[in-house]
Scaffold this motif. Sequence first.
Motif, PDB file in Angstrom:
ATOM      1  N   GLN A 208       0.829  -1.205   0.000  1.00  0.00           N
ATOM      2  CA  GLN A 208       0.000   0.000   0.000  1.00  0.00           C
ATOM      3  C   GLN A 208       0.864   1.255   0.000  1.00  0.00           C
ATOM      4  O   GLN A 208       0.545   2.239  -0.693  1.00  0.00           O
ATOM      5  CB  GLN A 208      -0.920  -0.008   1.218  1.00  0.00           C
ATOM      6  N   GLU A 209       1.934   1.222   0.744  1.00  0.00           N
ATOM      7  CA  GLU A 209       2.846   2.366   0.763  1.00  0.00           C
ATOM      8  C   GLU A 209       3.434   2.627  -0.618  1.00  0.00           C
ATOM      9  O   GLU A 209       3.514   3.779  -1.067  1.00  0.00           O
ATOM     10  CB  GLU A 209       3.969   2.135   1.778  1.00  0.00           C
ATOM     11  N   LEU A 210       3.842   1.581  -1.299  1.00  0.00           N
ATOM     12  CA  LEU A 210       4.398   1.731  -2.643  1.00  0.00           C
ATOM     13  C   LEU A 210       3.363   2.334  -3.591  1.00  0.00           C
ATOM     14  O   LEU A 210       3.691   3.229  -4.388  1.00  0.00           O
ATOM     15  CB  LEU A 210       4.865   0.371  -3.171  1.00  0.00           C
ATOM     16  N   THR A 211       2.133   1.887  -3.507  1.00  0.00           N
ATOM     17  CA  THR A 211       1.076   2.426  -4.366  1.00  0.00           C
ATOM     18  C   THR A 211       0.842   3.899  -4.077  1.00  0.00           C
ATOM     19  O   THR A 211       0.742   4.728  -5.003  1.00  0.00           O
ATOM     20  CB  THR A 211      -0.230   1.642  -4.163  1.00  0.00           C
ATOM     21  N   ILE A 212       0.753   4.253  -2.801  1.00  0.00           N
ATOM     22  CA  ILE A 212       0.546   5.655  -2.422  1.00  0.00           C
ATOM     23  C   ILE A 212       1.670   6.530  -2.957  1.00  0.00           C
ATOM     24  O   ILE A 212       1.441   7.590  -3.554  1.00  0.00           O
ATOM     25  CB  ILE A 212       0.451   5.779  -0.891  1.00  0.00           C
ATOM     26  N   LEU A 213       2.901   6.087  -2.758  1.00  0.00           N
ATOM     27  CA  LEU A 213       4.052   6.889  -3.139  1.00  0.00           C
ATOM     28  C   LEU A 213       4.163   7.047  -4.652  1.00  0.00           C
ATOM     29  O   LEU A 213       4.394   8.152  -5.152  1.00  0.00           O
ATOM     30  CB  LEU A 213       5.323   6.258  -2.570  1.00  0.00           C
ATOM     31  N   THR A 214       4.003   5.966  -5.390  1.00  0.00           N
ATOM     32  CA  THR A 214       4.138   6.060  -6.842  1.00  0.00           C
ATOM     33  C   THR A 214       3.001   6.875  -7.460  1.00  0.00           C
ATOM     34  O   THR A 214       3.222   7.627  -8.415  1.00  0.00           O
ATOM     35  CB  THR A 214       4.197   4.663  -7.475  1.00  0.00           C
ATOM     36  N   GLU A 215       1.806   6.768  -6.909  1.00  0.00           N
ATOM     37  CA  GLU A 215       0.700   7.569  -7.432  1.00  0.00           C
ATOM     38  C   GLU A 215       0.945   9.061  -7.190  1.00  0.00           C
ATOM     39  O   GLU A 215       0.673   9.897  -8.064  1.00  0.00           O
ATOM     40  CB  GLU A 215      -0.616   7.132  -6.793  1.00  0.00           C
ATOM     41  N   ARG A 216       1.455   9.388  -6.021  1.00  0.00           N
ATOM     42  CA  ARG A 216       1.753  10.798  -5.739  1.00  0.00           C
ATOM     43  C   ARG A 216       2.897  11.309  -6.599  1.00  0.00           C
ATOM     44  O   ARG A 216       2.892  12.463  -7.042  1.00  0.00           O
ATOM     45  CB  ARG A 216       2.072  10.960  -4.253  1.00  0.00           C
ATOM     46  N   LEU A 217       3.886  10.463  -6.836  1.00  0.00           N
ATOM     47  CA  LEU A 217       5.010  10.877  -7.660  1.00  0.00           C
ATOM     48  C   LEU A 217       4.591  11.047  -9.115  1.00  0.00           C
ATOM     49  O   LEU A 217       5.104  11.934  -9.816  1.00  0.00           O
ATOM     50  CB  LEU A 217       6.148   9.864  -7.540  1.00  0.00           C
ATOM     51  N   GLU A 218       3.672  10.242  -9.592  1.00  0.00           N
ATOM     52  CA  GLU A 218       3.180  10.400 -10.962  1.00  0.00           C
ATOM     53  C   GLU A 218       2.521  11.756 -11.170  1.00  0.00           C
ATOM     54  O   GLU A 218       2.578  12.327 -12.258  1.00  0.00           O
ATOM     55  CB  GLU A 218       2.196   9.277 -11.289  1.00  0.00           C
ATOM     56  N   VAL A 219       1.924  12.282 -10.106  1.00  0.00           N
ATOM     57  CA  VAL A 219       1.308  13.617 -10.188  1.00  0.00           C
ATOM     58  C   VAL A 219       2.378  14.707 -10.077  1.00  0.00           C
ATOM     59  O   VAL A 219       2.419  15.644 -10.874  1.00  0.00           O
ATOM     60  CB  VAL A 219       0.252  13.788  -9.082  1.00  0.00           C
ATOM     61  N   ALA A 220       3.253  14.582  -9.079  1.00  0.00           N
ATOM     62  CA  ALA A 220       4.258  15.618  -8.831  1.00  0.00           C
ATOM     63  C   ALA A 220       5.382  15.608  -9.867  1.00  0.00           C
ATOM     64  O   ALA A 220       5.937  16.659 -10.192  1.00  0.00           O
ATOM     65  CB  ALA A 220       4.848  15.431  -7.435  1.00  0.00           C
TER      66      ALA A 220
END
Length: 268
Positions: A208-220
């Motif tokens: 779940q942490e990996l999903t949260i982080l990669t999704e946020r990075l895809e935006v930023a």
Amino acid sequence: MTELRLHRLAFRVGCAGLAFLAGIAVTHASSCPQPDALGTARVLAVDAAFFPRVGLKNFPETLPLADYEVVLTFDDGPRPPNTDKVLAALAQECARATFFLVGRSSAEFPKLVRRMAAQGHTIAHHSWSHPMMSQIPFEQAKADIDRGIAAVEEALKGASTGTPSTPFFRFPYFDATPAILDRLQSRGIVVFGADLWASDWENITPEQELTILTERLEVARKGIILLHDAQARTAAMLPAFLRYLHQNGYRIVHLVPAGARKNAAVPH
């Protein structure tokens, strides 16, 4: 009149460019012996005179990173065995990071602090006892910060000093007061917020942490990333995240201080 305005604009842009160059020194990172590793793309030397407070989640500006450039930062360590696993994952990918260390933990595990430095990571500061600074008196907050710096320096070099080798600091919980912010700025210490994070303090799985982080990075698409090496979930997640960065064209930027010894003396 229009021509005069253009000349003034060009002058201001030129001055801004000079300030930028003075504030950030850029060098190429060394080559990585690991085959197909992520590596460290470049090194930025940050000057507190030009970048006193950075991180868009907390302050108006951040470091001037290009798209797909990320800075890895870790808080709350050192804490075995999780920090050991984080260091192993970074070493496997030849990726360098900045560790904001708690003084109390550094005093308990000084060998781990020295191991971080030996592997080329930047050692920064995160207070002695990790308090909410706004909830304690100014003098107590000041003393906790200074004690934390001294403990990290002693763990790192065997000598206690209030002058940080690396004048980088991050407030626990990002909880600062104007008075403490001003004091750190007067000492030439860069205060770090973050541009994005993985919410790894929440009760989530590494997946779940990996999903949260990669999704946020895809935006930023870039930024200063906050993680916690003291967290077991982050230690478990990190190898996959570093692979994600490599496979998706992200580049690691390693931060080092500019003029640390000259600018970070403790005021009397």
